[in-house]
Design an enzyme around this catalytic site. Sequence first.
Site, PDB file in Angstrom:
ATOM      1  N   TYR A 156       0.842  -1.212   0.000  1.00 13.71           N
ATOM      2  CA  TYR A 156       0.000   0.000   0.000  1.00 13.71           C
ATOM      3  C   TYR A 156       0.877   1.263   0.000  1.00 13.71           C
ATOM      4  O   TYR A 156       0.650   2.197  -0.767  1.00 13.71           O
ATOM      5  CB  TYR A 156      -0.904  -0.048   1.226  1.00 13.71           C
ATOM      6  N   ALA A 157       1.906   1.269   0.873  1.00 13.54           N
ATOM      7  CA  ALA A 157       2.793   2.428   0.964  1.00 13.54           C
ATOM      8  C   ALA A 157       3.521   2.663  -0.362  1.00 13.54           C
ATOM      9  O   ALA A 157       3.667   3.801  -0.814  1.00 13.54           O
ATOM     10  CB  ALA A 157       3.805   2.240   2.091  1.00 13.54           C
ATOM     11  N   ALA A 158       3.961   1.572  -0.995  1.00 13.40           N
ATOM     12  CA  ALA A 158       4.652   1.699  -2.288  1.00 13.40           C
ATOM     13  C   ALA A 158       3.703   2.283  -3.336  1.00 13.40           C
ATOM     14  O   ALA A 158       4.088   3.160  -4.125  1.00 13.40           O
ATOM     15  CB  ALA A 158       5.181   0.337  -2.739  1.00 13.40           C
ATOM     16  N   SER A 159       2.450   1.817  -3.325  1.00 14.24           N
ATOM     17  CA  SER A 159       1.487   2.327  -4.319  1.00 14.24           C
ATOM     18  C   SER A 159       1.225   3.818  -4.083  1.00 14.24           C
ATOM     19  O   SER A 159       1.140   4.602  -5.027  1.00 14.24           O
ATOM     20  CB  SER A 159       0.174   1.538  -4.269  1.00 14.24           C
ATOM     21  N   LYS A 160       1.117   4.209  -2.819  1.00 16.62           N
ATOM     22  CA  LYS A 160       0.779   5.599  -2.500  1.00 16.62           C
ATOM     23  C   LYS A 160       1.982   6.531  -2.695  1.00 16.62           C
ATOM     24  O   LYS A 160       1.821   7.711  -3.028  1.00 16.62           O
ATOM     25  CB  LYS A 160       0.232   5.693  -1.070  1.00 16.62           C
ATOM     26  N   ILE A 189      -8.795   8.367   8.140  1.00 14.73           N
ATOM     27  CA  ILE A 189     -10.138   8.860   7.818  1.00 14.73           C
ATOM     28  C   ILE A 189     -11.164   7.758   8.112  1.00 14.73           C
ATOM     29  O   ILE A 189     -10.941   6.588   7.771  1.00 14.73           O
ATOM     30  CB  ILE A 189     -10.230   9.284   6.326  1.00 14.73           C
TER      31      ILE A 189
HETATM   32  P1  NAI Z   1     -13.378   2.469   0.816  1.00 17.15           P
HETATM   33  O1  NAI Z   1     -12.902   1.067   0.849  1.00 17.15           O
HETATM   34  O2  NAI Z   1     -14.406   2.911   1.806  1.00 17.15           O
HETATM   35  O3  NAI Z   1     -13.911   2.839  -0.649  1.00 17.15           O
HETATM   36  C1  NAI Z   1     -13.177   2.541  -1.794  1.00 17.15           C
HETATM   37  C2  NAI Z   1     -14.097   2.475  -2.998  1.00 17.15           C
HETATM   38  O4  NAI Z   1     -13.302   2.145  -4.138  1.00 17.15           O
HETATM   39  C3  NAI Z   1     -15.173   1.386  -2.865  1.00 17.15           C
HETATM   40  O5  NAI Z   1     -16.437   1.906  -3.247  1.00 17.15           O
HETATM   41  C4  NAI Z   1     -14.691   0.301  -3.816  1.00 17.15           C
HETATM   42  O6  NAI Z   1     -15.731  -0.486  -4.371  1.00 17.15           O
HETATM   43  C5  NAI Z   1     -13.975   1.128  -4.882  1.00 17.15           C
HETATM   44  N1  NAI Z   1     -13.011   0.349  -5.662  1.00 17.15           N
HETATM   45  C6  NAI Z   1     -12.171  -0.620  -5.205  1.00 17.15           C
HETATM   46  N2  NAI Z   1     -11.480  -1.143  -6.224  1.00 17.15           N
HETATM   47  C7  NAI Z   1     -11.857  -0.489  -7.344  1.00 17.15           C
HETATM   48  C8  NAI Z   1     -11.485  -0.573  -8.718  1.00 17.15           C
HETATM   49  N3  NAI Z   1     -10.595  -1.462  -9.133  1.00 17.15           N
HETATM   50  N4  NAI Z   1     -12.087   0.259  -9.601  1.00 17.15           N
HETATM   51  C9  NAI Z   1     -13.025   1.148  -9.195  1.00 17.15           C
HETATM   52  N5  NAI Z   1     -13.414   1.265  -7.904  1.00 17.15           N
HETATM   53  C10 NAI Z   1     -12.844   0.467  -7.000  1.00 17.15           C
HETATM   54  O7  NAI Z   1     -12.053   3.360   0.924  1.00 17.15           O
HETATM   55  P2  NAI Z   1     -11.834   4.879   1.394  1.00 17.15           P
HETATM   56  O8  NAI Z   1     -11.387   4.864   2.796  1.00 17.15           O
HETATM   57  O9  NAI Z   1     -12.985   5.700   1.000  1.00 17.15           O
HETATM   58  O10 NAI Z   1     -10.551   5.250   0.516  1.00 17.15           O
HETATM   59  C11 NAI Z   1     -10.626   6.026  -0.677  1.00 17.15           C
HETATM   60  C12 NAI Z   1      -9.210   6.387  -1.092  1.00 17.15           C
HETATM   61  O11 NAI Z   1      -8.579   7.118  -0.049  1.00 17.15           O
HETATM   62  C13 NAI Z   1      -8.314   5.163  -1.349  1.00 17.15           C
HETATM   63  O12 NAI Z   1      -7.437   5.425  -2.417  1.00 17.15           O
HETATM   64  C14 NAI Z   1      -7.537   5.040  -0.059  1.00 17.15           C
HETATM   65  O13 NAI Z   1      -6.311   4.388  -0.230  1.00 17.15           O
HETATM   66  C15 NAI Z   1      -7.358   6.506   0.298  1.00 17.15           C
HETATM   67  N6  NAI Z   1      -7.057   6.748   1.693  1.00 17.15           N
HETATM   68  C16 NAI Z   1      -7.926   6.381   2.683  1.00 17.15           C
HETATM   69  C17 NAI Z   1      -7.611   6.620   4.006  1.00 17.15           C
HETATM   70  C18 NAI Z   1      -8.514   6.242   5.131  1.00 17.15           C
HETATM   71  O14 NAI Z   1      -8.089   6.391   6.279  1.00 17.15           O
HETATM   72  N7  NAI Z   1      -9.724   5.784   4.887  1.00 17.15           N
HETATM   73  C19 NAI Z   1      -6.343   7.252   4.375  1.00 17.15           C
HETATM   74  C20 NAI Z   1      -5.512   7.608   3.254  1.00 17.15           C
HETATM   75  C21 NAI Z   1      -5.868   7.357   1.966  1.00 17.15           C
END
Ligand code: NAI
Length: 248
Positions: A156-160, A189
């Site tokens: 995950y860290a590498a991707s980000k 979050i």
């Molecule tokens: P979440 O898991 O609640 O929502 C992610 C959404 O992306 C879901 O609706 C899922 O179906 C969709 N998804 C997954 N794979 C997909 C694909 N291949 N194509 C299209 N859609 C896809 O995650 P959250 O927490 O809302 O995270 C959103 C972004 O924020 C992510 O990139 C995550 O890495 C990043 N992030 C989140 C943090 C957190 O604390 N929640 C902290 C830092 C970054």
Amino acid sequence: MKLLENKVLVVTGAARGIGRAIAMRAAQEGANVAFSDIKEDENFLSLLDELMKYNINAKGYVSDASKHNESQQFIEQVVKDFGKIDILVNNAGITRDALLMRMTEEQWDLVINVNLKSVFNLTKAVQMYMLKQKSGSIINISSVVGVGGNAGQANYAASKAGIIGFTKSVAKELGSRNVRCNAIAPGFIETDMTKSLPEDIVKGWYEKIPMKRGGLPEEVANVVVFLGSDLASYITGQVISVCGGMQM
Ligand code: NAI
């Protein structure tokens, strides 16, 4: 005038969590919203219903952001449906956590493809349109983990971290054509992604955060609105942390 009036915003992975908040905040600011997710579930359909209440154009697309051709087709379809794209938010992301000792090749590949390759796929697909119209804002959702690393999240860290290098390079390539590219690095979050963590781990995280709480998806979405708007017209190649002071 609302901050995103007459703009078309595309956001990936928006059925829930941060992506959903981005779609909703953009609609509140007058943007027309095209969103994607991997399946048309209850969340997907309810988001569409909620967006429709804002007197804007909104459409949901089932599209896997990790797939190159599918992403190209998705963007082409959005341009057909909406006429243009002003803001792209690369939000789709997943975790498959494990210590490196136990991490499988499959866990590595999946996270890199969904979190990092997706950013390449979608950015490549929109760049032609943004270059032609000589304007655009690309916003990539990275993470504080991409800056500081985290045990158990090497994939995950590498991707980000990869997203940050990509963002800065694209900002340098497209800046002269008035296309901006920035990254947001959220901290902890409160979404489904973090809900699954054990209570003691969450408490440990809160202890390390100067503001002593997790962030709300809307607090990330507010920064997307700013970066997508003309208020940020001279900001590109930056990484903005939204983390309650966790990373300074
Ligand atoms: P979440 O898991 O609640 O929502 C992610 C959404 O992306 C879901 O609706 C899922 O179906 C969709 N998804 C997954 N794979 C997909 C694909 N291949 N194509 C299209 N859609 C896809 O995650 P959250 O927490 O809302 O995270 C959103 C972004 O924020 C992510 O990139 C995550 O890495 C990043 N992030 C989140 C943090 C957190 O604390 N929640 C902290 C830092 C970054």
